[in-house]
Design a protein around this motif. Structure first.
Motif, PDB file in Angstrom:
ATOM      1  N   ALA A 149       0.818  -1.074  -0.097  1.00  0.00           N
ATOM      2  CA  ALA A 149       0.136   0.080  -0.084  1.00  0.00           C
ATOM      3  C   ALA A 149       0.993   1.252   0.101  1.00  0.00           C
ATOM      4  O   ALA A 149       2.072   1.234   0.831  1.00  0.00           O
ATOM      5  CB  ALA A 149      -0.908  -0.044   1.078  1.00  0.00           C
TER       6      ALA A 149
ATOM      7  N   GLY B  93      -5.468   0.193 -10.570  1.00  0.00           N
ATOM      8  CA  GLY B  93      -5.844   1.029  -9.589  1.00  0.00           C
ATOM      9  C   GLY B  93      -4.618   1.919  -9.063  1.00  0.00           C
ATOM     10  O   GLY B  93      -4.430   2.675  -8.193  1.00  0.00           O
TER      11      GLY B  93
ATOM     12  N   ALA C  12       0.762   2.825  -5.536  1.00  0.00           N
ATOM     13  CA  ALA C  12      -0.442   2.121  -5.035  1.00  0.00           C
ATOM     14  C   ALA C  12      -1.074   2.926  -4.177  1.00  0.00           C
ATOM     15  O   ALA C  12      -0.350   3.675  -3.666  1.00  0.00           O
ATOM     16  CB  ALA C  12      -0.107   0.669  -4.655  1.00  0.00           C
ATOM     17  N   PRO C  13      -2.460   3.038  -4.208  1.00  0.00           N
ATOM     18  CA  PRO C  13      -3.121   3.715  -3.316  1.00  0.00           C
ATOM     19  C   PRO C  13      -2.700   3.428  -1.683  1.00  0.00           C
ATOM     20  O   PRO C  13      -2.272   2.036  -1.497  1.00  0.00           O
ATOM     21  CB  PRO C  13      -4.638   3.177  -3.192  1.00  0.00           C
ATOM     22  CG  PRO C  13      -4.606   2.557  -4.622  1.00  0.00           C
ATOM     23  CD  PRO C  13      -3.300   2.122  -5.161  1.00  0.00           C
TER      24      PRO C  13
ATOM     25  N   ARG D 145      -5.573  -0.111   0.275  1.00  0.00           N
ATOM     26  CA  ARG D 145      -6.098  -0.991  -1.039  1.00  0.00           C
ATOM     27  C   ARG D 145      -7.023  -1.843  -0.533  1.00  0.00           C
ATOM     28  O   ARG D 145      -7.312  -2.441   0.689  1.00  0.00           O
ATOM     29  CB  ARG D 145      -4.753  -1.741  -1.343  1.00  0.00           C
ATOM     30  CG  ARG D 145      -3.640  -1.069  -1.658  1.00  0.00           C
ATOM     31  CD  ARG D 145      -2.474  -1.735  -2.243  1.00  0.00           C
ATOM     32  NE  ARG D 145      -2.728  -1.880  -3.767  1.00  0.00           N
ATOM     33  CZ  ARG D 145      -2.106  -2.317  -4.336  1.00  0.00           C
ATOM     34  NH1 ARG D 145      -0.754  -3.113  -3.915  1.00  0.00           N
ATOM     35  NH2 ARG D 145      -2.360  -2.709  -5.793  1.00  0.00           N
TER      36      ARG D 145
END
Ligand SMILES: C[S@@+](CC[C@H](N)C(=O)[O-])C[C@H]1O[C@@H](n2cnc3c(N)ncnc32)[C@H](O)[C@@H]1O
Length: 270
Positions: A148, A220, A266-267, A270
């Motif tokens: 993450a 994403g 990445a966010p 997650r």
């Protein structure tokens, strides 16, 4: 692994001993100079100290080990057993074995082969994506490997330059991904100086820049930077001029995209 990837694997097996003694990689000088990661990449990725990093398609591990030297805990993945053996030997010779793990796997199976662990940094360097038939499938693996908030860095051959003939003068290959119609080559030489290959057949695939970016967005990931460059790290076309290890478009020639860089993350949740 299908027949085309198996042919590529045999070809890369042949390249390893040639690359290990080539002037291009100059492994002895690499060892004595204790080379660090490229400044430009460090500026984009940030301080790697204490972070975990995986290099996908790490070859003989030089770049992977440079990140270990800069303080990261590194893992290199490649489908060539000879490349992984060479990388492990170099890790021992640099005294970096405790900070470096090398795993032999097809990149498409890397997330499973690494036991579903995630990394702060996923690193991909020049000469990687063109060996893969399906960029969306690759992006899924890369995203699965990211922690993450983790960073994905790609610097690779620009897909426009892969459309040009060997002289870099005419468009002869397609720009868009076409898994059914790879670029087929039967060359007995590699991109370095040195010996001849026994397994000459290779299959390569182009991926449009938009297809690469869309594949990451579909997983994403958040895109932080996208740069197209009129320079590259190898003598891709006869008209390129070298300065300090970088091959550039000389003055007076149209500036074409030769390589590109993507930074994504990445966010955080997650
Ligand atoms: C040009 S190297 C890239 C690493 C680095 N930038 C360099 O120049 O040394 C390309 C690597 O991709 C690996 N490779 C090609 N297809 C692969 C696949 N399907 N899975 C894992 N590794 C692969 C080859 O074995 C080779 O070591």
């Amino acid at each position: 692994m299908d027949d085309q990837l198996a042919a590529n694997q045999s070809n890369w097996q042949d390249r390893v001993p040639i690359h290990m003694t080539s002037r291009f990689y100059d492994v002895e000088r690499w060892l004595s100079s204790e080379r660090m990661p490229r400044e430009r990449e460090r500026a984009m990725i940030g301080d790697p100290a204490g972070k975990s990093l995986v290099q996908l398609q790490c070859h003989i591990g030089l770049e992977t080990l440079e990140w270990a030297r800069a303080g990261a805990q590194v893992t290199g993945v490649d489908f060539s057993p000879a490349a992984i053996d060479a990388a492990r030997t170099l890790a021992a010779r640099t005294g970096l074995s405790s900070r470096a793990t090398f795993v032999c796997s097809d990149v498409y199976d890397a997330d499973v082969a690494l036991g579903d662990v995630t990394f702060d940094i996923v690193y991909v360097s020049i000469g990687s994506l063109g060996w893969l038939p399906d960029i969306a499938r690759w992006a899924k693996v890369a995203a699965n490997l990211l922690s993450a908030g983790g960073t994905l860095f790609i610097h690779d051959v620009h897909p426009f330059s892969s459309c040009l003939d060997d002289e870099g003068e005419r468009v002869v290959y397609g720009y868009f991904e076409d898994p059914e119609h790879p670029f087929v080559s039967d060359e007995d030489s590699t991109y370095t100086d040195g010996g001849r290959l026994t397994h000459v057949r290779t299959y390569e695939w182009n991926h449009a820049l938009g297809e690469i970016i869309q594949a990451l967005l579909d997983e994403g990931l958040i895109i932080d930077a996208l740069h197209e460059h009129d320079w590259t790290y190898f003598h891709q076309f006869p008209w390129l001029a070298e300065t300090k290890g970088v091959w550039r478009t000389p003055d007076g020639r149209p500036r074409l995209p030769l390589s590109f860089t993507v930074l994504a993350h990445a966010p955080r949740v997650r």
